[in-house]
Design a protein around this motif. Sequence first.
Motif, PDB file in Angstrom:
ATOM      1  N   GLN A  94     -16.840  -3.323  -1.400  1.00  0.00           N
ATOM      2  CA  GLN A  94     -15.652  -4.116  -1.544  1.00  0.00           C
ATOM      3  C   GLN A  94     -14.324  -3.347  -0.844  1.00  0.00           C
ATOM      4  OE1 GLN A  94     -16.451  -5.990  -5.701  1.00  0.00           O
ATOM      5  NE2 GLN A  94     -15.702  -7.710  -4.511  1.00  0.00           N
ATOM      6  N   ARG A  95     -13.608  -4.171  -0.633  1.00  0.00           N
ATOM      7  CA  ARG A  95     -12.233  -3.370  -0.138  1.00  0.00           C
ATOM      8  C   ARG A  95     -11.081  -4.130  -0.849  1.00  0.00           C
ATOM      9  NH1 ARG A  95     -11.176  -2.203   5.777  1.00  0.00           N
ATOM     10  NH2 ARG A  95     -11.394  -4.576   5.916  1.00  0.00           N
ATOM     11  N   ILE A  96      -9.707  -3.575  -1.046  1.00  0.00           N
ATOM     12  CA  ILE A  96      -8.499  -4.126  -1.385  1.00  0.00           C
ATOM     13  C   ILE A  96      -7.798  -4.046  -0.217  1.00  0.00           C
ATOM     14  CG2 ILE A  96      -6.370  -3.831  -2.908  1.00  0.00           C
ATOM     15  CD1 ILE A  96      -8.072  -3.180  -5.277  1.00  0.00           C
ATOM     16  N   LEU A  97      -7.236  -5.071   0.237  1.00  0.00           N
ATOM     17  CA  LEU A  97      -6.315  -4.848   1.396  1.00  0.00           C
ATOM     18  C   LEU A  97      -5.033  -5.296   1.193  1.00  0.00           C
ATOM     19  CD1 LEU A  97      -8.430  -6.514   4.271  1.00  0.00           C
ATOM     20  CD2 LEU A  97      -8.303  -4.194   3.780  1.00  0.00           C
ATOM     21  N   VAL A  98      -4.173  -4.680   1.818  1.00  0.00           N
ATOM     22  CA  VAL A  98      -2.559  -5.118   2.130  1.00  0.00           C
ATOM     23  C   VAL A  98      -2.370  -6.019   3.162  1.00  0.00           C
ATOM     24  CG1 VAL A  98      -0.213  -4.239   2.083  1.00  0.00           C
ATOM     25  CG2 VAL A  98      -1.908  -2.878   0.884  1.00  0.00           C
ATOM     26  N   VAL A  99      -1.720  -7.329   2.778  1.00  0.00           N
ATOM     27  CA  VAL A  99      -1.530  -8.187   3.562  1.00  0.00           C
ATOM     28  C   VAL A  99      -0.237  -8.878   3.807  1.00  0.00           C
ATOM     29  CG1 VAL A  99      -4.002  -8.706   3.485  1.00  0.00           C
ATOM     30  CG2 VAL A  99      -2.402 -10.016   2.344  1.00  0.00           C
ATOM     31  N   GLY A 100       0.160  -9.554   4.891  1.00  0.00           N
ATOM     32  CA  GLY A 100       1.323 -10.018   4.975  1.00  0.00           C
ATOM     33  C   GLY A 100       1.275 -10.954   6.016  1.00  0.00           C
ATOM     34  N   THR A 101       2.140 -11.941   6.176  1.00  0.00           N
ATOM     35  CA  THR A 101       2.277 -13.011   7.125  1.00  0.00           C
ATOM     36  C   THR A 101       2.884 -12.532   8.638  1.00  0.00           C
ATOM     37  OG1 THR A 101       4.414 -13.688   6.603  1.00  0.00           O
ATOM     38  CG2 THR A 101       2.732 -14.881   5.572  1.00  0.00           C
ATOM     39  N   PRO A 102       2.360 -13.044   9.553  1.00  0.00           N
ATOM     40  CA  PRO A 102       2.744 -12.547  11.105  1.00  0.00           C
ATOM     41  C   PRO A 102       4.610 -12.760  10.897  1.00  0.00           C
ATOM     42  CG  PRO A 102       1.113 -13.786  11.384  1.00  0.00           C
ATOM     43  CD  PRO A 102       1.362 -13.920   9.927  1.00  0.00           C
ATOM     44  N   GLY A 103       5.037 -13.702  10.324  1.00  0.00           N
ATOM     45  CA  GLY A 103       6.442 -14.128  10.359  1.00  0.00           C
ATOM     46  C   GLY A 103       7.061 -12.668   9.603  1.00  0.00           C
ATOM     47  N   TYR A 104       6.484 -12.402   8.517  1.00  0.00           N
ATOM     48  CA  TYR A 104       7.162 -11.119   7.453  1.00  0.00           C
ATOM     49  C   TYR A 104       7.041  -9.997   8.250  1.00  0.00           C
ATOM     50  CZ  TYR A 104       7.598  -7.669   4.262  1.00  0.00           C
ATOM     51  OH  TYR A 104       8.433  -6.786   3.228  1.00  0.00           O
ATOM     52  N   PHE A 105       5.988  -9.764   9.182  1.00  0.00           N
ATOM     53  CA  PHE A 105       5.834  -8.714  10.020  1.00  0.00           C
ATOM     54  C   PHE A 105       6.987  -8.687  10.997  1.00  0.00           C
ATOM     55  CE2 PHE A 105       1.507  -8.422   8.286  1.00  0.00           C
ATOM     56  CZ  PHE A 105       1.739  -7.080   7.300  1.00  0.00           C
ATOM     57  N   ALA A 106       7.219  -9.927  11.635  1.00  0.00           N
ATOM     58  CA  ALA A 106       8.184  -9.777  12.772  1.00  0.00           C
ATOM     59  C   ALA A 106       9.596  -9.516  12.109  1.00  0.00           C
ATOM     60  CB  ALA A 106       8.129 -11.362  13.308  1.00  0.00           C
ATOM     61  N   GLU A 107       9.983  -9.864  10.908  1.00  0.00           N
ATOM     62  CA  GLU A 107      11.223  -9.627  10.495  1.00  0.00           C
ATOM     63  C   GLU A 107      11.441  -8.258   9.800  1.00  0.00           C
ATOM     64  OE1 GLU A 107      14.176 -11.780   7.147  1.00  0.00           O
ATOM     65  OE2 GLU A 107      12.329 -12.728   7.634  1.00  0.00           O
ATOM     66  N   HIS A 108      10.464  -7.840   9.262  1.00  0.00           N
ATOM     67  CA  HIS A 108      10.497  -6.486   8.537  1.00  0.00           C
ATOM     68  C   HIS A 108       9.665  -5.193   9.047  1.00  0.00           C
ATOM     69  CE1 HIS A 108      12.265  -8.819   4.957  1.00  0.00           C
ATOM     70  NE2 HIS A 108      11.535  -9.740   5.328  1.00  0.00           N
ATOM     71  N   GLY A 109       8.659  -5.398  10.103  1.00  0.00           N
ATOM     72  CA  GLY A 109       8.219  -4.524  10.657  1.00  0.00           C
ATOM     73  C   GLY A 109       6.757  -4.221   9.844  1.00  0.00           C
TER      74      GLY A 109
END
Length: 299
Positions: free
Chosen positions: A164-179
């Motif tokens: 199993q894995r634990i992943l770090v995730v975010g939305t495309p919009g969040y990454f567009a705003e914060h990198g």
Amino acid sequence: MIGQLDDLATFVAIVEAGGFRDAARASGVSASGLSEAMRRLETRLGVRLLNRTTRSVTPTEAGQKFYESLRPALGEVSRAVDTVNNFRDRPAGTLRLNVPANVARTVLAPIIVSFLKEYPEIRIEVTAEDSFIDMVGGGYDAGIRYDERLEQDMIALPIGPRTQRILVVGTPGYFAEHGRPGHPRDLLRHRCLCGRFAGGGLATWEFEKDGEIVRIDPDGPLISQPGSASDLLIQAAVGGLGLLAMFEDWMRAELDSGVLEPVLEDWCPAFTGPFLYYAGRHYLPAPLRAFVDFVKRQT
């Protein structure tokens, strides 16, 4: 005799549940029925066993001593009764499991469905909690935990996915705003959705790559227990509130749809999946024996 044993078992159930209402919910017997059983038992013994108030039910000193002696004795009676299952065509009885919330959600459900269809006379009671527990002392037949949390002197059997894995995730919009973070330490500059252990401490995010281990204490606008409120954390991430570290399986729908995107994947190695563990004794209750054999056939 059977009626007296039922009253004794009722007393134990009330003490362990901490009240008539929760004991009634767990046993399927009405609270008034449990109260009547306790009245019979206390009358028969001539001793008050429970202190009852509008807010709580606790054992008296005599009741606590009685409970401590009675609990293991009832376990022996239950095991003796269970030997009758050896003469049945199909095993019957109750299997009590203690599992982490993520196992209950993503691992155990399909296994239990198939198992109960094959063994319809067995009932399974599942308690989902992430804290470390004394499985035997808690009255459970077996538990499911990861290898670093297994109790000593237990038999461990692989169950469910082996990695199993634990992943770090975010939305495309969040990454567009914060990198996008390129290294785990970059997370210290991001808004993170944090998990809190049942004991009160915040969960540390741990990463590993090429032998280097990095541990981050995340900070952000939302803190919640990941087991009991995982959907809240996931929906907060979907809403663009921040980055989330969560079991990959829990977020499968959001990842497949692209609503959430993973980052730092090369820092998120797979780890060994969960194990079913139980006391290493020659005699196993029939429901547990059937479940162990069933799990072995799935691996």
